[in-house]
Design an enzyme around this catalytic site. Structure first.
Site, mmCIF file in Angstrom:
data_model
loop_
_atom_site.group_PDB
_atom_site.id
_atom_site.type_symbol
_atom_site.label_atom_id
_atom_site.label_comp_id
_atom_site.label_asym_id
_atom_site.label_seq_id
_atom_site.Cartn_x
_atom_site.Cartn_y
_atom_site.Cartn_z
ATOM 1 N N ARG A 17 14.287 -2.519 -1.596
ATOM 2 C CA ARG A 17 15.398 -2.507 -2.548
ATOM 3 C C ARG A 17 16.707 -2.594 -1.774
ATOM 4 N NH1 ARG A 17 11.884 1.786 -4.136
ATOM 5 N NH2 ARG A 17 10.880 1.422 -6.164
ATOM 6 N N LYS A 24 13.130 5.541 -4.438
ATOM 7 C CA LYS A 24 13.540 6.366 -5.573
ATOM 8 C C LYS A 24 12.909 7.746 -5.454
ATOM 9 C CE LYS A 24 14.203 2.531 -8.793
ATOM 10 N NZ LYS A 24 13.813 1.937 -10.091
ATOM 11 N N HIS A 54 17.406 -8.353 -5.626
ATOM 12 C CA HIS A 54 16.103 -8.060 -6.229
ATOM 13 C C HIS A 54 15.211 -9.296 -6.307
ATOM 14 C CE1 HIS A 54 13.479 -5.310 -8.371
ATOM 15 N NE2 HIS A 54 13.168 -6.310 -9.177
ATOM 16 N N ARG A 94 12.978 -9.350 -3.390
ATOM 17 C CA ARG A 94 11.893 -8.378 -3.559
ATOM 18 C C ARG A 94 10.779 -8.966 -4.436
ATOM 19 N NH1 ARG A 94 10.860 -2.829 -3.464
ATOM 20 N NH2 ARG A 94 10.143 -1.829 -5.385
ATOM 21 N N HIS A 109 6.179 1.524 -5.624
ATOM 22 C CA HIS A 109 6.063 1.790 -7.055
ATOM 23 C C HIS A 109 5.161 2.998 -7.289
ATOM 24 C CE1 HIS A 109 6.956 -2.714 -8.035
ATOM 25 N NE2 HIS A 109 8.065 -1.995 -7.961
ATOM 26 N N TYR A 123 4.680 -8.234 -11.386
ATOM 27 C CA TYR A 123 4.849 -9.310 -10.414
ATOM 28 C C TYR A 123 3.651 -10.257 -10.411
ATOM 29 C CZ TYR A 123 8.721 -6.571 -8.554
ATOM 30 O OH TYR A 123 9.888 -5.872 -8.418
#
Length: 322
Positions: A180, A204, A270, A273, A296, A305
């Site tokens: 990210r 995150k 992004h 990514r 994730h 994706y």
């Protein structure tokens, strides 16, 4: 009073589940308190701040916290009712009005719905309300758009037209790791292991994970670091003095500007990514490993994706069926 509550709970132990007993205990304690012991319910703003503090402890980023705060605060400003008395119908009306007034898409409204639902779920878990009024407001169905990736040819065009070695290093690091942009700008030089071609990033919720970069990224990173004259520990810094750590907006502006010069559609961090993840899936990397690389927490997020590039589906159909 507590003795009476205990006796009631004991009598109902065989009739109710543990969760129901907990709810009953909370109700009895509130209802049977002496007048001088009873506390006034918190104000809506106080509940909001308690919720934000809880999310902060869970490790949510500042950006996420601000999104929670703005979403819930706007809802509370429009529904002039204490949170303990807000109904499902009021919330449905609010979401419908929000979409109409702001003329926004279904995905935006669903994001608002999810934030508000998180707030009321927290109120329920903390026994501030008996049941969340958002339970019957389900996810808003949206169309799944096929999102674009960056082609191999366009990646080479971006590389060829970089006027700064720093920008070339950024492009190759984003392209090969899929990190990210927030993770990119937080990297320090000491975080990079050139021998193993890997680095540790914090995603995150401050979750730590290891990512890997290719030989091109390694060479361009080494060239960029060798060209610098500043002492900032940050991996990427501004081009001009005082050479501060590069910000997310700086990366976004730089990449968009480069994309416009080359007439490329929507070049942003992004997209690199998404491109890395799509390439990995197309070449047969197990989805669980792609999930780990991307950081994730839910594999459903990674699965998005898997449907980005349909050319591999067509090729497989021609190979195995046609």
């Amino acid at each position: 009073m507590k003795k009476i509550v205990f006796e009631i709970l004991n009598d109902m132990a065989e009739e109710l589940s543990v969760m129901q007993l907990k709810k009953l205990q909370g109700v009895l304690l509130r209802r049977l308190q002496e007048p001088e012991e009873q506390k006034e319910p918190a104000h809506n703003d106080e509940y909001l701040e308690m919720f934000i503090n809880a999310k902060k402890i869970e490790g949510c980023s500042l950006r996420t916290l601000n999104y929670y705060r703005s979403s819930v605060r706007h809802m509370l400003s429009m529904i002039k009712t204490p949170v303990r008395k807000i109904t499902t119908e009021q919330l449905r009306e609010y979401l419908a009005a929000y979409q109409q007034i702001n003329n926004c898409g279904k995905s935006t409204v669903d994001n608002i719905r999810r934030n508000i639902s998180s707030f009321f779920s927290w109120l329920e878990e903390e026994d501030h309300i008996l049941k969340s009024p958002m339970r019957r407001i389900h996810k808003i169905k949206t169309k799944t758009k096929v999102k674009e990736t960056i082609s191999d040819e366009d990646i080479e065009r971006l590389r060829d037209h970089c006027e700064e070695i720093r920008d070339l290093a950024i492009i190759d690091l984003l392209y090969s790791t899929g990190i990210r942009v927030g993770e990119l700008v937080n990297l320090d030089i000491n975080d990079i292991n050139f021998e193993e071609r890997e680095c540790i990033v914090y995603g995150k919720g401050e979750k730590e994970r290891r990512v890997y970069f290719d030989a091109k990224a390694k060479l361009h990173l080494q060239d960029y670091i060798a060209s610098r004259t500043d002492s900032n520990p940050a991996l990427f810094v501004t081009l001009d003095s005082p050479y501060d750590r590069l910000k997310i907006s700086g990366v976004e502006i730089r990449l968009r500007s480069l994309g416009r010069k080359l007439n490329l559609t929507k070049i942003h961090p992004h997209k690199f990514r998404r491109t890395m993840a799509t390439r990995a899936i197309d070449k047969g990397m197990p989805i669980e490993q792609v999930q780990k690389l991307l950081g994730h927490s839910q594999i459903d997020t990674t699965m998005q994706y898997a449907i980005v590039n349909q050319s591999n589906v067509k090729n497989s159909h021609q190979k195995y069926i046609a």
